[in-house]
Design a protein around this motif. Sequence first.
Motif, PDB file in Angstrom:
ATOM      1  N   ASP A  12      13.702  42.270  35.845  1.00 58.86           N
ATOM      2  CA  ASP A  12      13.649  43.486  35.034  1.00 58.86           C
ATOM      3  C   ASP A  12      14.988  44.210  35.046  1.00 58.86           C
ATOM      4  N   ILE A  13      16.073  43.515  35.359  1.00 57.78           N
ATOM      5  CA  ILE A  13      17.374  44.155  35.496  1.00 57.78           C
ATOM      6  C   ILE A  13      17.904  44.584  34.131  1.00 57.78           C
ATOM      7  N   THR A  14      18.583  45.718  34.094  1.00 57.93           N
ATOM      8  CA  THR A  14      19.120  46.258  32.841  1.00 57.93           C
ATOM      9  C   THR A  14      20.580  45.892  32.685  1.00 57.93           C
ATOM     10  N   SER A  15      21.079  45.996  31.478  1.00 54.40           N
ATOM     11  CA  SER A  15      22.488  45.710  31.207  1.00 54.40           C
ATOM     12  C   SER A  15      23.397  46.687  31.943  1.00 54.40           C
ATOM     13  N   GLU A  16      22.955  47.947  32.040  1.00 51.01           N
ATOM     14  CA  GLU A  16      23.754  48.944  32.755  1.00 51.01           C
ATOM     15  C   GLU A  16      23.893  48.576  34.228  1.00 51.01           C
ATOM     16  N   THR A  17      22.795  48.132  34.827  1.00 52.89           N
ATOM     17  CA  THR A  17      22.857  47.721  36.229  1.00 52.89           C
ATOM     18  C   THR A  17      23.778  46.526  36.395  1.00 52.89           C
ATOM     19  N   LEU A  18      23.732  45.603  35.455  1.00 50.42           N
ATOM     20  CA  LEU A  18      24.618  44.443  35.523  1.00 50.42           C
ATOM     21  C   LEU A  18      26.083  44.867  35.450  1.00 50.42           C
ATOM     22  N   GLU A  19      26.390  45.866  34.604  1.00 47.31           N
ATOM     23  CA  GLU A  19      27.775  46.369  34.513  1.00 47.31           C
ATOM     24  C   GLU A  19      28.203  46.976  35.846  1.00 47.31           C
ATOM     25  N   HIS A  20      27.308  47.720  36.485  1.00 43.91           N
ATOM     26  CA  HIS A  20      27.641  48.337  37.770  1.00 43.91           C
ATOM     27  C   HIS A  20      27.829  47.257  38.846  1.00 43.91           C
ATOM     28  N   ILE A  21      26.987  46.250  38.828  1.00 46.11           N
ATOM     29  CA  ILE A  21      27.140  45.151  39.778  1.00 46.11           C
ATOM     30  C   ILE A  21      28.487  44.469  39.586  1.00 46.11           C
ATOM     31  N   ASN A  22      28.871  44.284  38.332  1.00 48.35           N
ATOM     32  CA  ASN A  22      30.157  43.640  38.066  1.00 48.35           C
ATOM     33  C   ASN A  22      31.309  44.497  38.576  1.00 48.35           C
ATOM     34  N   GLY A  23      31.183  45.821  38.425  1.00 47.51           N
ATOM     35  CA  GLY A  23      32.223  46.707  38.937  1.00 47.51           C
ATOM     36  C   GLY A  23      32.326  46.643  40.454  1.00 47.51           C
ATOM     37  N   TYR A  24      31.206  46.646  41.102  1.00 48.14           N
ATOM     38  CA  TYR A  24      31.181  46.545  42.577  1.00 48.14           C
ATOM     39  C   TYR A  24      31.832  45.236  43.008  1.00 48.14           C
ATOM     40  N   TRP A  25      31.498  44.167  42.287  1.00 48.91           N
ATOM     41  CA  TRP A  25      32.083  42.852  42.594  1.00 48.91           C
ATOM     42  C   TRP A  25      33.593  42.872  42.432  1.00 48.91           C
ATOM     43  N   ARG A  26      34.069  43.509  41.362  1.00 48.89           N
ATOM     44  CA  ARG A  26      35.515  43.623  41.158  1.00 48.89           C
ATOM     45  C   ARG A  26      36.163  44.376  42.319  1.00 48.89           C
ATOM     46  N   ALA A  27      35.506  45.443  42.779  1.00 47.04           N
ATOM     47  CA  ALA A  27      36.053  46.205  43.904  1.00 47.04           C
ATOM     48  C   ALA A  27      36.141  45.333  45.154  1.00 47.04           C
ATOM     49  N   ALA A  28      35.092  44.556  45.419  1.00 47.50           N
ATOM     50  CA  ALA A  28      35.102  43.687  46.604  1.00 47.50           C
ATOM     51  C   ALA A  28      36.182  42.624  46.480  1.00 47.50           C
ATOM     52  N   ASN A  29      36.366  42.088  45.280  1.00 49.44           N
ATOM     53  CA  ASN A  29      37.416  41.081  45.081  1.00 49.44           C
ATOM     54  C   ASN A  29      38.795  41.694  45.282  1.00 49.44           C
ATOM     55  N   TYR A  30      38.986  42.907  44.774  1.00 45.24           N
ATOM     56  CA  TYR A  30      40.280  43.569  44.959  1.00 45.24           C
ATOM     57  C   TYR A  30      40.561  43.792  46.446  1.00 45.24           C
ATOM     58  N   LEU A  31      39.561  44.286  47.166  1.00 45.48           N
ATOM     59  CA  LEU A  31      39.745  44.507  48.600  1.00 45.48           C
ATOM     60  C   LEU A  31      40.081  43.197  49.319  1.00 45.48           C
ATOM     61  N   SER A  32      39.529  42.119  48.852  1.00 48.57           N
ATOM     62  CA  SER A  32      39.786  40.829  49.495  1.00 48.57           C
ATOM     63  C   SER A  32      41.216  40.374  49.251  1.00 48.57           C
ATOM     64  N   VAL A  33      41.684  40.501  48.021  1.00 49.35           N
ATOM     65  CA  VAL A  33      43.072  40.140  47.721  1.00 49.35           C
ATOM     66  C   VAL A  33      44.021  41.065  48.469  1.00 49.35           C
ATOM     67  N   GLY A  34      43.694  42.349  48.506  1.00 51.38           N
ATOM     68  CA  GLY A  34      44.533  43.301  49.217  1.00 51.38           C
ATOM     69  C   GLY A  34      44.655  42.976  50.691  1.00 51.38           C
ATOM     70  N   GLN A  35      43.579  42.529  51.305  1.00 48.07           N
ATOM     71  CA  GLN A  35      43.635  42.176  52.729  1.00 48.07           C
ATOM     72  C   GLN A  35      44.586  41.010  52.983  1.00 48.07           C
ATOM     73  N   ILE A  36      44.602  40.073  52.087  1.00 46.18           N
ATOM     74  CA  ILE A  36      45.458  38.895  52.278  1.00 46.18           C
ATOM     75  C   ILE A  36      46.928  39.249  52.062  1.00 46.18           C
ATOM     76  N   TYR A  37      47.217  40.121  51.075  1.00 42.05           N
ATOM     77  CA  TYR A  37      48.606  40.294  50.648  1.00 42.05           C
ATOM     78  C   TYR A  37      49.254  41.622  51.017  1.00 42.05           C
TER      79      TYR A  37
END
Length: 793
Positions: A12-37
Motif C-alpha cells: 500500500d506504499i504511496t509515491s510520496e513515501t517512495l520519493e522520501h525513501i529515495n531521498g533517505y537512500w541518497r543521504a546514506a549513499n552520500y555519507l558512505s562516499v564521504g566516509q571513504i574520501y
Amino acid sequence: MNLSTLKPNTSDITSETLEHINGYWRAANYLSVGQIYLRDNPLLKRPLKKEDIKLMRLGHWGTTPGQNFIYVHLNRIIKKYDLDMVYVSGPGHGGPALVGNTYLEGSYTEIYPEITQDENGLKKLFKQFSFPGGIPSHVSPECPGSFHEGGELGYSLAHSFGAVFDNPNLIAACVVGDGEAETGALAASWHSNKFLNPETDGVVLPILHLNGYKIANPSLLARIPHEELIKLMEGYGWKPYVVEGDEPMQMHRDMSFALDNAMADIKKIKNYTTQEDSQVPRWPMIILKSPKGWTGPKFIDGKPVENHFRSHQVPLSDPIDNDEDFKQLEKWLQSYQIGELFDKNGTLKKVYKELAPQGSRRMGMNPNTNGGLLLKDLLLPDVQDFALPVKSHGDNGPGDTRSVGAFLKEVINLNSKQQNFRLFGPDEILSNRLNEVFDATNRQWNAQTDPNDEFLAPQGRAMEILSEHLCEGWLEGYLLTGRHGLFTSYEAFIHIIDSMFNQHAKWLKVTAELPWRRQLASLNILLASHVWRQDHNGFTHQDPGFIDHVVNKKASIIRVYLPPDANCLLLTMKHCLKSKHYVNVMVAGKHPSPQWLPYDQAILHCSKGIGVWDWASNDQEDQTDIVMACAGDVPTLETLAAVSILRKELPELRIRVINIVDLMKLQSETAHPHGLSDSDFDALFTKDKPVIFAFHAYPWLIHRLTYKRTNHHNFHVHGYQEEGTITTPFDMTVLNKLDRYHLVQDVLKHIPRSESKNDYLQEKMKDMLIKHRNYIEEHGVDMPDVKDWKWDI
C-alpha cells in the motif's frame, strides 16, 4: 506458474513515501562516499578542494549502496509493523553503510555524543573512518547495532539463526553477499530453516544481495540462470521473492512490495501452531539483484566501474594527484544533491528523519545487538550432587563426560523457564557420552521425522547438525544476543572452526574496551573424544593442536582447562558456565578412567588451578630430586603409573608430583591474568631440579609458556608427536613416548647414576616396552599390567 518466480505485487506504499525513501537512500549513499574520501567540507558548502580529501583512502564502496537501499526499506517495515528487527551485514567491509545509517537514525550520536547531528559532527564522522585512531572499514564492534563482524565471510546466516533461537519476537534481516554465498559455511547455513520453531523462535529473513561481482571475479549465483537460482533456493526450502534492476524508483517500489509480501508470509507462518502435513514452513527470502557500486562512477579511464568488480573498493583511487579523478569525485558527491536532504546546519531534514524508527526499534539501538544488556545469570546446580565418590586415589570411574552429562541435564531443567541455555554439537552429543541431557530435552528438529528416530522434536535444548561451522555460528549468535551455551566436539575436528573462534575472540577483546558494550556469556567449548582415546578411529582423528591456536589470542580473553578427572571436570564446567566474556576450552575424556580426587580435594585443586599432589609425592621431608608434572587425564594416569614404578624400584628417590588443571597458570602473571609469579612457580617446580612433564598436546606449547622461567632449561616435555594409528589406548601413548615406561626412562636420564640399580631399571623398562608390543600384536588389546594397574602406594 510457481508464485515464487513472480515479482511481488502487494503493498500500500504511496509515491510520496517512495520519493522520501529515495531521498533517505541518497543521504546514506552520500555519507558512505564521504566516509571513504573526505576529511573536510562535509556538506560541500564550497567547491571541493584537494585538501578536503583524505591522503589515504580506504574502504569498500561496491556493496555499500545496496546495503543502504536495504536498510532504509527495513526501516519502513519496522515502523509499519512495529518490528523487533536487527540488521546482519554479511558482505565484507560494509562499514560505510552501517555507520552512515546508524548516524542518520541518531543511534550513532547517542553512543558517541561527540559525533553530533550537524556539520561538525559530519566532519568527524567522515574523518574517523579507516583513519588512524578512528574506526575500521567493516561492521566492527564499534558500530552500534552490530553483533556480526563482516571482516570474514560465511557466518552471517548462522549468526542470524543463533540470534533468533528462543527469541520469538525477533526478526534478523540477514544480508548475504554474493561472495559470501560461495563459502561452504554459508551454503550449509541455508538448511538452518529446518531447525526453526515458529512458536518459540524468531524469524530470519535472508536477503541474498547479488550485485554480480566479488573482488575481481563475477559471483557464481549471479551468473546462473534465473530459473536455476529460484530452484536452488526452493530446494533449500525457502520462498524467494526477486527484486531486480537499476532504476531507483522502480527498485524502491519492487522492494517495498517484496517486503510486504514477506511480512504477510511470516505472519501466516507464525500464526500456525502446527504445520500442515508435518512440512517445514517455507519462510520467505528476498533475492536482490542490483548493480555493484550503484550510483557511483559508471566509467573511469574508459573502463566500466558501476556494475563491475572495479567498484569493489575505492573506485577513484587518486583524486588528489589525478585531475580527472578529482573532477569525477566532485561530480559523484554532487550527484546526491545533499542540499535537498540536509538543512544549513548539516542536520537531516525532518521529512527524511521521520522515516527512521524510534528508540530501541532503531536497528542501531536494538538491545539484541548488545546482548549483555539482556543477559540473565544461568541457574546452576550444586556440583556436589553429581560428584563421584572417591574412596581411594585411582578408583575407577565411568567416564568423565558422563558425569558432566548428568550435570548439564540439570542445567537444562533449572533454566527451562528462562529458555536461555542450549547445547550445540555436530551429531556427537551421544558419542561424547553426554547421554543424560536427553532425559531433559530433545534435539530441536523441524524437518520430517521417522517413527524410529530418537530425541527429535520441534522444540529442544540440543542443537545437532553435522557442521561444526553451523554449530559454532549458531552458538555465537545465541551468545551475542544475550544467552548461554556449550559447544561439544571431537578434539581433532574443532579445527574446522579455527577462524570462527578467531573472529569471536577478537570481538570479545574489542567489546571489552568499549564502555557502552556489556559483557556476554563466555564461549564454552568442551573437547571430548580426544587425541589419546581416538585409538579406534586412527591417525585422522588424532590432533590436540586447537589448544595451541587458542593460546595465540589475547590473554584477557582465553582460558584452557585440562581437568584430570570427573570431579575436576564438573567444577571446571560450572566455573566456565558462570563466567563472562571469555573463551573457555575444556578437554576431557569420555571412557572409563581413574578418579584421583575426592570432591573436597577437587575443590581445592581446581580453585588453585595447579598444585602438588602430596599423596603421590614423597619429598615432603627431604630435598626434591625430580618433579613429575602432568596436564590432562591420560598424561596424569601415565605420570602416576611412572611414579608408582619409581617409588617401588627407587624408594630413596624424592619425587614431587604436580598436576595442572588451568594451563595458563604456567605463564607469568605479567603475561596472563591466571599466571603464577616467578616466586610461586619456582616454589612449585624448583629452581634447579629436572622436570619431567607429561602434557596432553604438542610438547612445544609447554616450552613456549615457560621459556622465561628460571628452571625452564630443566623441563623435559612429553606429549603428542604426530604419531598415531588404529591401535590400543596404551599403545597411543607408547607411540608418542608419553607412556609410563618412557617417562621412567627419562627420569633415569636426569638423576644421578651412582647406583647400578638405575641401569637395571632402564633395562626393565625396555623389556616392558617389548613385552607390550608383542602382547598387543598377538591379542589386540593392552596387557594386564596396563589395563589392571591401580595406584596402591
